[in-house]
Every structure is written in structure tokens, then in C-alpha cells.
Design an enzyme around this catalytic site. Structure first.
Site, PDB file in Angstrom:
ATOM      1  N   GLY A 109      42.365  41.988  48.134  1.00  0.00           N
ATOM      2  CA  GLY A 109      43.545  41.690  47.316  1.00  0.00           C
ATOM      3  C   GLY A 109      43.765  42.657  46.173  1.00  0.00           C
ATOM      4  N   TYR A 476      34.322  38.493  37.584  1.00  0.00           N
ATOM      5  CA  TYR A 476      34.982  39.064  36.404  1.00  0.00           C
ATOM      6  C   TYR A 476      34.245  40.352  36.035  1.00  0.00           C
ATOM      7  CZ  TYR A 476      37.177  34.463  36.063  1.00  0.00           C
ATOM      8  OH  TYR A 476      37.882  33.309  36.322  1.00  0.00           O
TER       9      TYR A 476
END
Length: 533
Positions: A109, A476
Site C-alpha cells: 500500500g 510506525y
């Protein structure tokens, strides 16, 4: 999904060539790499490969680039982008990249926070799974196969259009690819009831360094353990996941209760820290902190704490639960909206409930900008004085468009052992923070100034977060916490600087698996798992 791939005879021949290939046989690595792809694949790749001379190269590269910080002209670009349609295309890319000294970046993505799925400091190829996103939902057996190029939104849509009482545990951002999200853990509104996405993976398909197509049985339990939360790109190229579907009621309740500093937000946030991880497992009550214009003191900013979440049930059951555990919030019926689970994914993604479900199929974000993100794991409540210091930082000029997404753990997360999968943040964790600073201005000077401010915020938070080590969430991605060598191998000790922050005591087992399945460390990047050799 059926097994597929190039013949074992081809794999054996090509892999053997790795040890006898003479690079001087080709004058142009780029051309020879392409020739290798085309010569050694049973299906033509010509329409699936993009080079810098191809008119569509830039549009393909930019389409899944979610952080404009990595869109500058001087950002390294891939020699080739391969957009596979079947396993054999990936197998050929893996083999030919090794033959011609190219590294691989794997993009589903494009949401890697440091751009590692499409940027490298050494010559590289991108395997972009933009066209590899078939989804097969089996309602009867409560499971789904999903190819790694599918987005979370596409997966939600595929499930939600077939059943109203089954769901999948995954994130709120619907444009994220499942390839990266699931391999790093993956959490969302069902986390306290059912755990992470990775906790619910029951099979997978991967291409290993030898070009072999492997499922769970063929790869073995060590590798299957590693790719569910350990970051799959260190071990091979994951093609698809098989994930359990989990039961949800036909009616769920979404809640949104914004409170500003003038509405006692400091004390509410302080109390929330001791409450959220102990609530009923059917309720996730999260927090979003940001500055907004004050409705009381005109022309001034204030901090808004948006208490938001999802309850697996109706509003009549939700309100007494919150009233008993967190009466200070003053949650009212008008703060709550009943809907189906699939409708709640639209709200959580920011699309709003009036949009058709087809919005979940959008692969590109509405707004794309530059950003820098960091994360922390919290095991003890931050005192009110610490929160007040945080508010002061949020009022600084450089903090414009700062968002803190704070997500509670507890429930099922506390029941799963730390070593069950590589994701270690389990019992004793109150919540996780994602700090995300966004900006629209272009240029490296602006970017560096904003990044420096984020480091200032991160430094301020140090006394209040997990310690020895200060923990972080692999999805993250943050290169500030440590990196591998760009050229050559990185020792286990050096990589441990960042590795223990993401994986705690599971890091050594990850390195053991890496040594076993990729001993020459072909699949490497700035924060790839090292070998023990």
C-alpha cells in the site's frame, strides 16, 4: 488459493547460478536484469515491468507513495518496478535480483512511514503488488485468503458485502495494504476482543530467497511465527494471508465525545489512562489529541481530546458500562450512533456514514502530505503535570497539524503471551501512542525543521513512557531509533539497538529464523532483521 510458480527445475538451475555468475558478462546491470526476467519466466512480464524510459514509470511509482517527504527529485528511484500478477513473476524477480546484485523493495500500500517500501540508497527493484489483490471470503468456515496488494478497505468491503455478522481485526486507515499491516501486527477497533491481525493469521504464502513458493506447512512453524508481526520483508516476499474471520453482532455502536481543555480535558485524559485498558472487552475507547480553535476564547487555540471508539453491541448496553467505569466523561446517547460493523469502518476511516460502501475500494488517500511519525508504549499513567507540559508543546508553531492517536490495550491483548508472535507489547501495557506531524510545504529545509521538532517532542515524553528499552511499534517505522549499515551486513549487536525496541525479547528468535532462511542476508534494508552470523 492454488499453488503456482516456475518449475522446480528452473529454480534449481537459477539458484545454482548464484554461485557461478560472472557479473562482467553483462555491461549493463539494468538491461541484463530485464533480460533475465523475460528469459526465465513462462509468462511474459513485458507489460508488467516499468523502467525509467517507460511513460507510465512515474505514475506507477507515485501512485502508492503515501508520504510526500520521499517524492523529491533527489530521492533514489528504482531501476525497475515489477507489478506481478502471479507467483512466478515474483519468483523470477527474486532470482534475477540476486543474480544481478540488486536489492528488492516490496510495496503493497506504500504506507511505510520511512518510505522503505519504495526507497533505497543502493540500486534496487520494487515489487509493487498493486495488481495482486484478489480476496476470497469463506463465510461458512469463517476465513479469508487475501493477496498482499489488497487494501484493508478492500478486505472490509469483501467481507461486509457477504455477511453482517463476521469481521476481521485490522486498522482504521482503509488505504493501507494488508501485506505490511499484517506482517507488523495490525491493530484496530477489535483488538481488545480478538487481538491483532497477526494473531488471527492461520496460513500464508511466501517466496523465499531460493525462489520457492511456500505455504505454512512448507515454510515450517519458525518462519510462520516470524512473519506474523516480525516484518515479513526480512524473510522473503509474502504473497497472501489466510486470516480468521471473527463474529460481531449485527448492531455495533460508534461513539465520539470531544472534550477541550475548557471542558476539563486534562483530568479526563488522566483518568482515561487508568480506565481504558480495563473496560469490557467489547469496548475500545481510544483518544485523539490535537489543537483546535477554541469556541470559548475566540481567536485562541485549545487542545481537544476526542474520545472515540467502538462497542460490539447496542447503545443501551454501552451507556451503563461507561457510566460505571468512567462517569466523568459524561457520555450521552447523542454521542453514540448504532450501525453495522461494516458501516463503522467507513466512519473510522473518516469517510462518514453517508457514503456508499464502495468508498472502501478507494486505494488512494484523499489528502496526501509530508509527515514524520513516532510511537511509544505506555505502562504507567502520565501525571497531570506531564500532560500539561505536552499541551504547551502542542501550542508551539512547529506543532501545527500534530495528531496524537492513543489506542488502549488490555482485554485479549493481555491474555496472549509476549512470545506467541514477534509483536511483544502485551500484558502490562495501558496504551500505545502514535505521534504524527504533517505539513504541506515542500522542501528539505522545512522537512528537517519539522522532524527536529518531533524529536523534541519525543525527548520530552521520555520520562513518561516504557523503559529499558523504550518500546516502539514496527508498523510506525522510525529510523531515528537505529538503523543497519547501508552497505554490507550488520551485526546482531548493532541491530539490537532498534530491534529490542520493536520486538523486546523476541528479537533474538527473529535473528535465528533469519539466519536459517536467508543466511546470506539478501532481504535487507535499514531495519531488516540481521543474521546471527
Amino acid at each position: 488459493m492454488k499453488r503456482a510458480g516456475v518449475s522446480s527445475h528452473f529454480i534449481a538451475i537459477i539458484y545454482a547460478l548464484l554461485f557461478s555468475f560472472n557479473a562482467s558478462a553483462f555491461d549493463d546491470t539494468h538491461k541484463s536484469f530485464l533480460q533475465c526476467l523475460y528469459n526465465n519466466n513462462s509468462t511474459s512480464l513485458s507489460k508488467l515491468v516499468y523502467t525509467k524510459t517507460n511513460s507510465s514509470y512515474s505514475s506507477i511509482l507515485q501512485f502508492s507513495l503515501q508520504n510526500l517527504r520521499f517524492s523529491y527529485n533527489n530521492t533514489p528511484k528504482p531501476l525497475v518496478i515489477v507489478t506481478p500478477l502471479q507467483p512466478s513473476h515474483v519468483q523470477a524477480t527474486v532470482i534475477c535480483s540476486q543474480l544481478h546484485g540488486l536489492q528488492i523493495r516490496i510495496r503493497s500500500g506504500g504506507h511505510d512511514y520511512e518510505g522503505l517500501s519504495y526507497v533505497s540508497q543502493v540500486p534496487f527493484v520494487i515489487i509493487d503488488f498493486i495488481n495482486y489483490r484478489k480476496i476470497q471470503v469463506d463465510v461458512e468456515n469463517r476465513e479469508a485468503w487475501v493477496q498482499v496488494g489488497a487494501t484493508v478497505g478492500e478486505l472490509y468491503y469483501s467481507i461486509g458485502t457477504k455477511t453482517k455478522t463476521l469481521a476481521v481485526t485490522a486498522g482504521a486507515c482503509t488505504t493501507v495494504g494488508v501485506g505490511g499491516q499484517f506482517s507488523g501486527g495490525g491493530y484496530g477497533s477489535l483488538i481488545r476482543k480478538y487481538g491483532l491481525s497477526a494473531d488471527n493469521i492461520i496460513d500464508a504464502h511466501i517466496i523465499d530467497v531460493k525462489g520457492r513458493f511456500l505455504d505454512r506447512e512448507a515454510m515450517g512453524e519458525d518462519l510462520f511465527w516470524a512473519i506474523r508481526g516480525g516484518g515479513g520483508a526480512s524473510f522473503g516476499v509474502i504473497l497472501a494471508w489466510k486470516i480468521k474471520l471473527v463474529p460481531v453482532p449485527s448492531t455495533v455502536t460508534l461513539l465520539r465525545a470531544p472534550r477541550t481543555l475548557e471542558q476539563n480535558a486534562t483530568k479526563l485524559v488522566h483518568k482515561w489512562q487508568s480506565v481504558a485498558s480495563r473496560l469490557d472487552n467489547n469496548l475500545v475507547l481510544g483518544l485523539l489529541l490535537q489543537t483546535v480553535n477554541s469556541s470559548i476564547n475566540k481567536g485562541e487555540l485549545t487542545v481537544q481530546a476526542l474520545f472515540n471508539g467502538l462497542f460490539l453491541g447496542g447503545v443501551d448496553k454501552l451507556l451503563p458500562l461507561v457510566q460505571e467505569s468512567f462517569p466523568e466523561l459524561g457520555l450521552a446517547k447523542e454521542d453514540c450512533t448504532e450501525m453495522s460493523w461494516i458501516e463503522s469502518t467507513l466512519y473510522s476511516s473518516g469517510s462518514g456514514g453517508q457514503q456508499p460502501l464502495e468508498v472502501l475500494l478507494n486505494r488512494s488517500q484523499v489528502n496526501t502530505d509530508s509527515f514524520k511519525a513516532k510511537s511509544d508504549i505506555i505502562t504507567d499513567p502520565i501525571p497531570e503535570s506531564g500532560l500539561e507540559g505536552l499541551w504547551r508543546l502542542m501550542f508551539e508553531d512547529e506543532a501545527k497539524d500534530l495528531v496524537l492517536v492513543i489506542f488502549p490495550f488490555g482485554g485479549r491483548m493481555s491474555e496472549i503471551p509476549e512470545s506467541e508472535i514477534p509483536f511483544p507489547h502485551r500484558a502490562g501495557v495501558l496504551y500505545q501512542i502514535q505521534y504524527s506531524l504533517h505539513w504541506q510545504e515542500k522542501g528539505e529545509e522545512v522537512a528537517q525543521r519539522r522532524i527536529n521538532w518531533m524529536r523534541k517532542l519525543y525527548s520530552y515524553m521520555e520520562p513518561f513512557v516504557s523503559k529499558s528499552p523504550r518500546k516502539a511499534y514496527i508498523n510506525y517505522r522510525d529510523l531515528d531509533i537505529g538503523v543497519n549499515n547501508i552497505h554490507g551486513n550488520t551485526s546482531y549487536e548493532q541491530a539490537s539497538i532498534w530491534g529490542h525496541k520493536y520486538f523486546n525479547n523476541n528479537f533474538k528468535r527473529l535473528a535465528y529464523v533469519k539466519t536459517k532462511v536467508d543466511p546470506l542476508n539478501f532481504f535487507r534494508f535499514e531495519q531488516s532483521i540481521p543474521t546471527l552470523i
